[in-house]
Motif scaffolding. Sequence first.
Motif, PDB file in Angstrom:
ATOM      1  N   PHE A   1      11.221  -5.902  -1.563  1.00  0.00           N
ATOM      2  CA  PHE A   1      11.131  -4.482  -1.995  1.00  0.00           C
ATOM      3  C   PHE A   1      12.346  -4.182  -2.667  1.00  0.00           C
ATOM      4  O   PHE A   1      13.326  -4.964  -2.858  1.00  0.00           O
TER       5      PHE A   1
ATOM      6  N   VAL B   1      13.504  -3.666   4.271  1.00  0.00           N
ATOM      7  CA  VAL B   1      12.424  -3.376   5.049  1.00  0.00           C
ATOM      8  C   VAL B   1      12.556  -2.616   6.437  1.00  0.00           C
ATOM      9  O   VAL B   1      13.164  -3.534   7.189  1.00  0.00           O
TER      10      VAL B   1
ATOM     11  N   SER C   1      10.692   0.239  -0.320  1.00  0.00           N
ATOM     12  CA  SER C   1      10.405   1.480  -1.576  1.00  0.00           C
ATOM     13  C   SER C   1      10.243   0.199  -2.473  1.00  0.00           C
ATOM     14  O   SER C   1      10.779  -0.916  -2.402  1.00  0.00           O
ATOM     15  N   HIS C   2       9.372   0.778  -3.535  1.00  0.00           N
ATOM     16  CA  HIS C   2       9.210   0.032  -4.842  1.00  0.00           C
ATOM     17  C   HIS C   2       9.373   1.171  -5.892  1.00  0.00           C
ATOM     18  O   HIS C   2       9.007   2.202  -5.727  1.00  0.00           O
TER      19      HIS C   2
ATOM     20  N   SER D   1       4.394  -0.465   1.713  1.00  0.00           N
ATOM     21  CA  SER D   1       3.261  -1.267   1.073  1.00  0.00           C
ATOM     22  C   SER D   1       2.617  -1.982   2.151  1.00  0.00           C
ATOM     23  O   SER D   1       2.994  -2.115   3.239  1.00  0.00           O
TER      24      SER D   1
ATOM     25  N   GLU E   1       0.011  -8.373  -1.688  1.00  0.00           N
ATOM     26  CA  GLU E   1       0.063  -6.967  -1.583  1.00  0.00           C
ATOM     27  C   GLU E   1      -1.391  -6.215  -2.015  1.00  0.00           C
ATOM     28  O   GLU E   1      -1.761  -6.473  -2.980  1.00  0.00           O
TER      29      GLU E   1
ATOM     30  N   ARG F   1      -0.216   0.169  -2.262  1.00  0.00           N
ATOM     31  CA  ARG F   1       1.115   0.878  -2.233  1.00  0.00           C
ATOM     32  C   ARG F   1       0.784   2.371  -1.876  1.00  0.00           C
ATOM     33  O   ARG F   1       0.029   3.119  -2.568  1.00  0.00           O
TER      34      ARG F   1
END
Length: 391
Positions: A32, A36, A53-54, A72, A81, A84
Amino acid sequence: SIFQASDGSVSSAANMSPHPLKLEPVFVTDPFDSEVFSVRFSPDDSFLAGAGSHGCEVDFGILEDDHSAPVSVFNVSTGQEAYRLSPSGSQRTVKQVCWRPEKESASLRTRGLLVGASTDGSLRQWHVTSARCLEEFGPGKEAAEQLLCVDYSHDGSRIAAGGVSQAIFVYDEETKKQVGHLKGGDSLTTAGHSNRILALRFLPTSGDGGEPWSLVSGGWDNTVQFWDLRVGHAVRAILGPHICGDALDISKDGSRLLTGSWRDKDSIEIWDIGRGERIEAIPWRKQGLEEPACHMYTARFSKDPHESFIVAGGSFNSEGGGEAKVLSHGSGDTGGGGSHCVGTLVRYTCLSADFASSGSGMLAMGGMDGRIRVMRIAANDGGIAGNSGYA
């Protein structure tokens, strides 16, 4: 037991007593753009949600990009993944996530609902497989609240959240209307919280459809508070645990409480909920030096009928870094009684952890390095951990 380094390598631990179980790596996610903060398996263990967050930089808990994705969701079978989840517009960091409990009779339309607690004072509910944000609710900016933890009642009818204001906000799942504001105490046995709340859990209800009236919470003020929704305040407290993260859990039968404290000694404790008394303190290290002490950010029971395992982790106060451990414990323990270390992740500051509910033996850990690590408890002879109580 084994040691797993932060780079994912595995080596045998020297001078440790043998144990019939071990940890095996399953997959590690791409990083990320932040820590996390929370990890949770879905009710059927198909998905794993991680709050971080991305697509942005995080500055003092604020997501700087309006198009960032704070959550995610990973496909557990592939390790990839899958979704999102983003809110409408900008927001602050999602600190904790929680899946809505599901009954076997639930329709596909009502499955896969995830709630996140954010530092902008909002709760957001997503339908995961469509990646849609269905609802935004909560005390919000008007109340100058930052929400840090969230939990569903076991029947899925209530959502509770807590944060910096020392209060707990309770919402009806169907209408998203606030149905409770819990703060303070009864002036006899407890005064309630005096500092921020970092973890909370509903107690199990008696029978399907029972009123979810009782929950527990912990935080910076060295107390665990017991709340009664019917009276709107705390009714008793346990003194001692210093909760600094996702470090509060309850046994399935509602009789025992697990706490993880950010301190040098007695950092993992199990309590009798009915009597409010400590049952035991579980040592972090049974052999060799006690230093460095690991200060807990997370502690969780496994979801098998005996709560056979505990996962816990945190940071070192003075040297940086940290550790996470899986401990076999209780009636399902296969190591001859007491608690035994199944495996340790070293050079790793763990912020959140969760067990899968199925017989897969899987667990997930999220940490400061921005990755989620999924592990499996397995037998040392290469077979499955079938006699551990977790398969």
